[in-house]
Design a protein around this motif. Structure first.
Motif, PDB file in Angstrom:
ATOM      1  N   ALA A 151      56.655 -53.357 -63.440  1.00 56.37           N
ATOM      2  CA  ALA A 151      55.936 -52.267 -62.606  1.00 56.37           C
ATOM      3  C   ALA A 151      56.000 -50.900 -63.263  1.00 56.37           C
ATOM      4  N   SER A 152      55.102 -50.157 -63.155  1.00 56.07           N
ATOM      5  CA  SER A 152      55.307 -48.616 -63.444  1.00 56.07           C
ATOM      6  C   SER A 152      55.693 -48.606 -65.119  1.00 56.07           C
ATOM      7  N   TYR A 153      56.617 -47.979 -65.493  1.00 55.27           N
ATOM      8  CA  TYR A 153      57.190 -47.807 -66.923  1.00 55.27           C
ATOM      9  C   TYR A 153      57.169 -49.127 -67.420  1.00 55.27           C
ATOM     10  N   LEU A 154      57.749 -50.165 -66.511  1.00 50.44           N
ATOM     11  CA  LEU A 154      57.821 -51.463 -67.008  1.00 50.44           C
ATOM     12  C   LEU A 154      56.382 -52.127 -67.460  1.00 50.44           C
ATOM     13  N   GLY A 155      55.573 -51.650 -66.611  1.00 55.39           N
ATOM     14  CA  GLY A 155      53.937 -52.179 -66.867  1.00 55.39           C
ATOM     15  C   GLY A 155      53.241 -51.368 -68.157  1.00 55.39           C
ATOM     16  N   ILE A 156      53.547 -49.883 -68.024  1.00 61.97           N
ATOM     17  CA  ILE A 156      52.949 -49.279 -69.200  1.00 61.97           C
ATOM     18  C   ILE A 156      53.578 -49.663 -70.554  1.00 61.97           C
ATOM     19  N   TYR A 157      54.699 -50.146 -70.466  1.00 58.57           N
ATOM     20  CA  TYR A 157      55.536 -50.598 -71.653  1.00 58.57           C
ATOM     21  C   TYR A 157      54.988 -51.931 -72.226  1.00 58.57           C
ATOM     22  N   GLN A 158      54.590 -52.782 -71.187  1.00 66.33           N
ATOM     23  CA  GLN A 158      53.788 -53.999 -71.609  1.00 66.33           C
ATOM     24  C   GLN A 158      52.547 -53.942 -72.385  1.00 66.33           C
ATOM     25  N   LEU A 159      51.651 -52.991 -72.064  1.00 75.51           N
ATOM     26  CA  LEU A 159      50.468 -52.691 -72.490  1.00 75.51           C
ATOM     27  C   LEU A 159      50.490 -52.059 -73.898  1.00 75.51           C
ATOM     28  N   LEU A 160      51.536 -51.095 -73.876  1.00 80.50           N
ATOM     29  CA  LEU A 160      51.796 -50.652 -75.472  1.00 80.50           C
ATOM     30  C   LEU A 160      52.499 -51.727 -76.272  1.00 80.50           C
ATOM     31  N   TYR A 184      48.688 -38.373 -69.700  1.00 81.70           N
ATOM     32  CA  TYR A 184      48.537 -36.791 -69.538  1.00 81.70           C
ATOM     33  C   TYR A 184      47.477 -36.834 -68.121  1.00 81.70           C
ATOM     34  N   ARG A 185      46.556 -37.421 -68.013  1.00 83.70           N
ATOM     35  CA  ARG A 185      45.392 -37.230 -67.053  1.00 83.70           C
ATOM     36  C   ARG A 185      45.932 -37.641 -65.664  1.00 83.70           C
ATOM     37  N   GLU A 186      46.873 -38.531 -65.590  1.00 83.34           N
ATOM     38  CA  GLU A 186      47.344 -39.272 -64.256  1.00 83.34           C
ATOM     39  C   GLU A 186      48.630 -38.696 -63.830  1.00 83.34           C
ATOM     40  N   THR A 187      49.520 -37.926 -64.761  1.00 83.09           N
ATOM     41  CA  THR A 187      50.623 -37.468 -64.042  1.00 83.09           C
ATOM     42  C   THR A 187      50.930 -36.005 -64.486  1.00 83.09           C
ATOM     43  N   ARG A 254      52.691 -29.181 -72.082  1.00 83.04           N
ATOM     44  CA  ARG A 254      51.947 -28.789 -70.914  1.00 83.04           C
ATOM     45  C   ARG A 254      50.491 -29.345 -71.090  1.00 83.04           C
ATOM     46  N   PHE A 255      50.151 -29.475 -72.164  1.00 82.32           N
ATOM     47  CA  PHE A 255      48.675 -29.527 -72.549  1.00 82.32           C
ATOM     48  C   PHE A 255      48.599 -30.929 -73.313  1.00 82.32           C
ATOM     49  N   ASN A 256      47.393 -31.711 -73.178  1.00 80.78           N
ATOM     50  CA  ASN A 256      47.189 -32.728 -73.982  1.00 80.78           C
ATOM     51  C   ASN A 256      47.222 -32.833 -75.383  1.00 80.78           C
ATOM     52  N   SER A 257      47.620 -33.871 -76.138  1.00 73.66           N
ATOM     53  CA  SER A 257      47.851 -33.854 -77.560  1.00 73.66           C
ATOM     54  C   SER A 257      48.220 -35.379 -77.764  1.00 73.66           C
ATOM     55  N   ASP A 258      48.481 -35.353 -79.299  1.00 73.27           N
ATOM     56  CA  ASP A 258      48.657 -36.616 -79.808  1.00 73.27           C
ATOM     57  C   ASP A 258      49.948 -37.117 -79.219  1.00 73.27           C
ATOM     58  N   TYR A 259      50.969 -36.320 -78.734  1.00 74.98           N
ATOM     59  CA  TYR A 259      52.221 -36.723 -78.129  1.00 74.98           C
ATOM     60  C   TYR A 259      51.877 -37.731 -76.919  1.00 74.98           C
ATOM     61  N   TRP A 260      50.844 -37.033 -75.997  1.00 74.27           N
ATOM     62  CA  TRP A 260      50.331 -37.990 -74.788  1.00 74.27           C
ATOM     63  C   TRP A 260      49.665 -39.075 -75.271  1.00 74.27           C
ATOM     64  N   GLU A 261      48.658 -38.879 -76.232  1.00 77.82           N
ATOM     65  CA  GLU A 261      47.694 -39.832 -76.256  1.00 77.82           C
ATOM     66  C   GLU A 261      48.448 -41.052 -77.016  1.00 77.82           C
ATOM     67  N   SER A 262      49.588 -40.761 -77.809  1.00 73.67           N
ATOM     68  CA  SER A 262      50.179 -42.034 -78.319  1.00 73.67           C
ATOM     69  C   SER A 262      50.902 -42.755 -77.410  1.00 73.67           C
ATOM     70  N   ARG A 263      51.136 -42.360 -76.328  1.00 71.46           N
ATOM     71  CA  ARG A 263      51.879 -42.929 -75.155  1.00 71.46           C
ATOM     72  C   ARG A 263      50.739 -43.670 -74.299  1.00 71.46           C
ATOM     73  N   SER A 264      49.785 -43.495 -74.497  1.00 67.01           N
ATOM     74  CA  SER A 264      48.983 -43.878 -73.286  1.00 67.01           C
ATOM     75  C   SER A 264      48.423 -45.204 -73.720  1.00 67.01           C
ATOM     76  N   PRO A 265      48.376 -46.018 -72.764  1.00 69.11           N
ATOM     77  CA  PRO A 265      47.803 -47.485 -72.975  1.00 69.11           C
ATOM     78  C   PRO A 265      46.388 -47.537 -73.103  1.00 69.11           C
ATOM     79  N   GLY A 266      45.575 -46.832 -72.626  1.00 68.70           N
ATOM     80  CA  GLY A 266      43.993 -46.951 -72.781  1.00 68.70           C
ATOM     81  C   GLY A 266      43.694 -46.814 -74.247  1.00 68.70           C
ATOM     82  N   ASN A 267      44.710 -46.357 -75.120  1.00 68.95           N
ATOM     83  CA  ASN A 267      44.159 -46.114 -76.597  1.00 68.95           C
ATOM     84  C   ASN A 267      44.357 -47.446 -77.374  1.00 68.95           C
TER      85      ASN A 267
END
Length: 654
Positions: A151-160, A184-187, A254-267
């Protein structure tokens, strides 16, 4: 040796204390429901050598008592929180092992007993995942097939990881619980506002506590263990300190960028489908990631059907049973990370039995792979498409005049008819004092009070946070707009957008919205929330979700370049993404939209934003030319099919 003995003592005492606290939230054994048939053999601190030379440590749990030569699938859990603690939360009774799975718990890179440098979900950490999967598939007694769970980080990691393993990987099934679509959008920027409580809970709470426990291989390899342990002491200065500095002082993160997009499972959802990894998502209507969990489901289904991942599902597309979502009433902790009634482990075993063991559990033939808990009726509904097929988007306009249902600043109305008056507005001063209780607070502390209330025998989080059942106490500080009573049971069913035309007296506004279910006796139960900073109002229309020709999910870039101060004294359009939900409004009940200016400590603007908010008033327009409104998908409740399966209990969340 004296130092080693001292660290062993620290490990023991901290471990006992930490596990005692966390076990307080854990529930009854899942083994009963899992039809346990095997014993458990343990092997701790097993080294896994990564391709760059770093060593990760794993605890391996194996089934015993089976037939001679019997082989078992492997389930892997990778955690940044300390594998011993995560095991207690993930599967305290070893239900996976007793049901015939080898369970491998791994400390992620730079965490607890593992080597390497921790950099939250960076490319190197994610690259470890496929290597761990291949290693696990070759364990003695393994069938060669692998799943992942957590769950949580453990779940995000699975998707990545599932997006990176490639099409011929041993990884065949995952069960990510309360996992994000876009970090980014959710935390980091919920409508542009940091979810500071949740972020602090991760960096300064769960992860820091896990790293306080000395490494698990202290006895077998003290030199390596001490080196790994002491290296974690720099984490606050190297990782969390710079992050919060950037967050609070308008730095890059503080802003959305490649840093956050590269860590987001939706991509990476299309690659999960391409890699043929069967995915059972579990989410919650009160989770941090309430927004993202249905998006992950829709994205996976769209990818399986060859459609754009980031758009609404079509009414005619074929549904795949390989990608399912169970969306309960859960919080991030209560019902999510902490599985108090063993719901998650039971559903996971059904999934793994189907996709790792090839058993006919019914999961492979599911024609309605979307399983939603309906708030207000406390029933499970099975459907397939998101947004929900059959729901019609109703536009309700903010109107003057009194509803005579609440003691708020204005007591306005929600009407189907567009305003005809050439002018009209309601003023809402910025209130620097946060509300004493709210749905937002509960959501972004993970439902901790639901856990506490349950252990005190109160059963509901609302016993400690009364606003969860009735937010009328907040009305005097808010603008409110209330509909006429429903003539029949009607369900809010999907994503929601509020379009507000705002005239600001300061260069920033903070708009915090809540949709409430108002009973005939006046009780105002919060159903879902949304927030938006005015300076982040820029919108990318090409990525909006539009249903029935109406906007239901705006797409704000949230980049530094897209930010623009509110034009003081002039009207600007601000679209607010309200978290999606399935909730029944019974006949005679009303729908209410409330507008506040503060959701701290759940959502806390950085100091520079607060200075721009102080002393300001937001005037919400309700004229013919600037008709503020909310688009809500509604469906007759009896058109939704009640599930034949109980997908889980409330766990203090409903």
């Amino acid at each position: 040796m004296r130092g080693v003995r001292a660290l062993r003592a620290i490990r023991c005492s901290l471990g006992v204390a930490t596990m005692a606290v966390l076990a307080w939230g854990a529930g009854p054994a899942a083994a009963d429901a899992a039809s346990a048939t095997y014993g458990v053999a343990t092997q701790d601190s097993v080294p896994i050598r990564m391709s760059d030379g770093a060593t990760l440590l794993a605890d391996v749990r194996r089934p015993t008592g089976g037939a001679p030569g019997e082989r078992f699938p492997v389930v892997v859990t990778v955690t940044p929180y300390n594998k011993a603690v995560s095991e207690l939360l993930t599967d305290p009774e070893q239900a996976l092992v007793k049901a015939g799975y080898i369970h491998v718990m791994v400390d992620s890179r730079g965490s607890s007993s593992s080597d390497g440098e921790y950099n939250t979900l960076d490319a190197r950490e994610v690259a470890d995942g496929p290597e761990v999967v291949r290693w696990a598939s070759k364990l003695e007694g393994s069938t060669g097939t692998v799943g992942m769970y957590g769950a949580s980080y453990l779940g995000i990691y699975q998707l990545l990881v599932a997006a990176e393993v490639g099409p011929d990987s041993p990884l065949k099934a995952i069960v990510p619980i309360v996992a994000s679509n876009n970090l980014y959008r959710e935390t980091v920027g919920v409508g542009g506002v940091p979810a500071l409580v949740g972020l602090a809970g991760f960096f300064a709470g769960a992860r820091a506590a896990g790293n306080l426990l000395p490494p698990s291989d202290l006895g077998s390899d003290p030199a390596r263990a001490l080196k790994a342990y002491t290296s974690k002491f720099t984490d606050p200065l190297r990782v969390s300190g710079p992050f919060f500095q950037e967050l609070l002082l308008d730095g890059d993160r503080r802003f959305n960028s490649d840093y956050w997009e590269s860590r987001s499972p939706g991509n990476g959802l299309d690659r999960i489908v391409k890699n043929d990894v069967a995915t059972l998502l579990v989410g919650g209507w009160a989770d941090y990631f309430q927004r993202g969990e249905p998006l992950n489901y829709a994205g996976l289904q769209n990818a399986a059907a060859g459609l754009p991942v980031d758009q609404p599902m079509s009414l005619t597309q074929r549904l795949s049973p390989k990608f399912q979502l169970i969306q309960g009433p859960y919080y991030h902790l209560a019902g999510g990370f902490i599985d108090s009634d063993s719901t998650n482990i039971v559903n996971a075993l059904r999934w793994f039995d189907a996709y790792l063991k090839g058993r006919d559990t019914g999961a492979q033939a599911e024609k309605t792979p979307l399983h939603l808990f309906e708030l207000g009726s406390n029933r499970w509904v099975d459907t397939g498409r998101w947004p929900i097929r059959g729901a019609k988007v109703r536009t309700l306009f903010l109107e003057g005049g009194r509803s005579h249902t609440v003691d708020s600043i204005n007591d306005g109305r929600l009407r189907d008819d567009r305003p005809t008056a050439p002018t009209g507005e309601d003023g809402l001063p910025y209130d620097p004092v946060p509300p004493v209780c709210s749905r937002a607070t509960s959501q972004y502390i993970g439902g901790a009070e639901a856990l506490v209330a349950g252990k005190l025998g109160l059963f509901e989080g609302s016993a400690l946070n009364t606003c969860l059942k009735d937010e009328r106490a907040l009305a005097p500080r808010q603008l409110t707009y209330t509909s006429e009573p429903m003539t029949e049971d009607t369900s809010i069913a999907g994503p929601i957008n509020a379009t507000l035309y705002e005239r600001a007296t300061r260069p920033e506004t903070l708009t915090v919205l809540t949709l409430q279910d108002v009973a005939p006796d006046g009780t105002a139960t919060p159903v879902t929330i949304g927030a938006q900073e005015g300076s982040f109002r820029a919108n990318d229309d090409s990525r909006d979700w539009v249903v029935d020709g109406k906007l239901v999910r705006p797409f704000h870039p949230f980049t530094r370049a897209s930010r623009s101060p509110m034009p003081v004294g002039r009207v600007a359009r601000v679209d607010v993404e309200v978290n999606p939900v399935l909730a029944r409004l019974k006949a005679g009940h009303r729908l209410r939209l409330t507008i506040d200016t503060n959701a701290a400590p759940a959502l806390t603007p950085p100091p520079s934003d607060l200075l721009k908010l102080l002393g300001g008033t937001t005037y919400v327009q309700r004229s013919s030319g600037t008709a503020s409104h909310v688009n809500v998908p509604l469906i007759k409740s009896d058109l939704l099919r009640t599930s034949a399966r109980d997908w889980g209990g409330c766990q203090g969340s409903c």
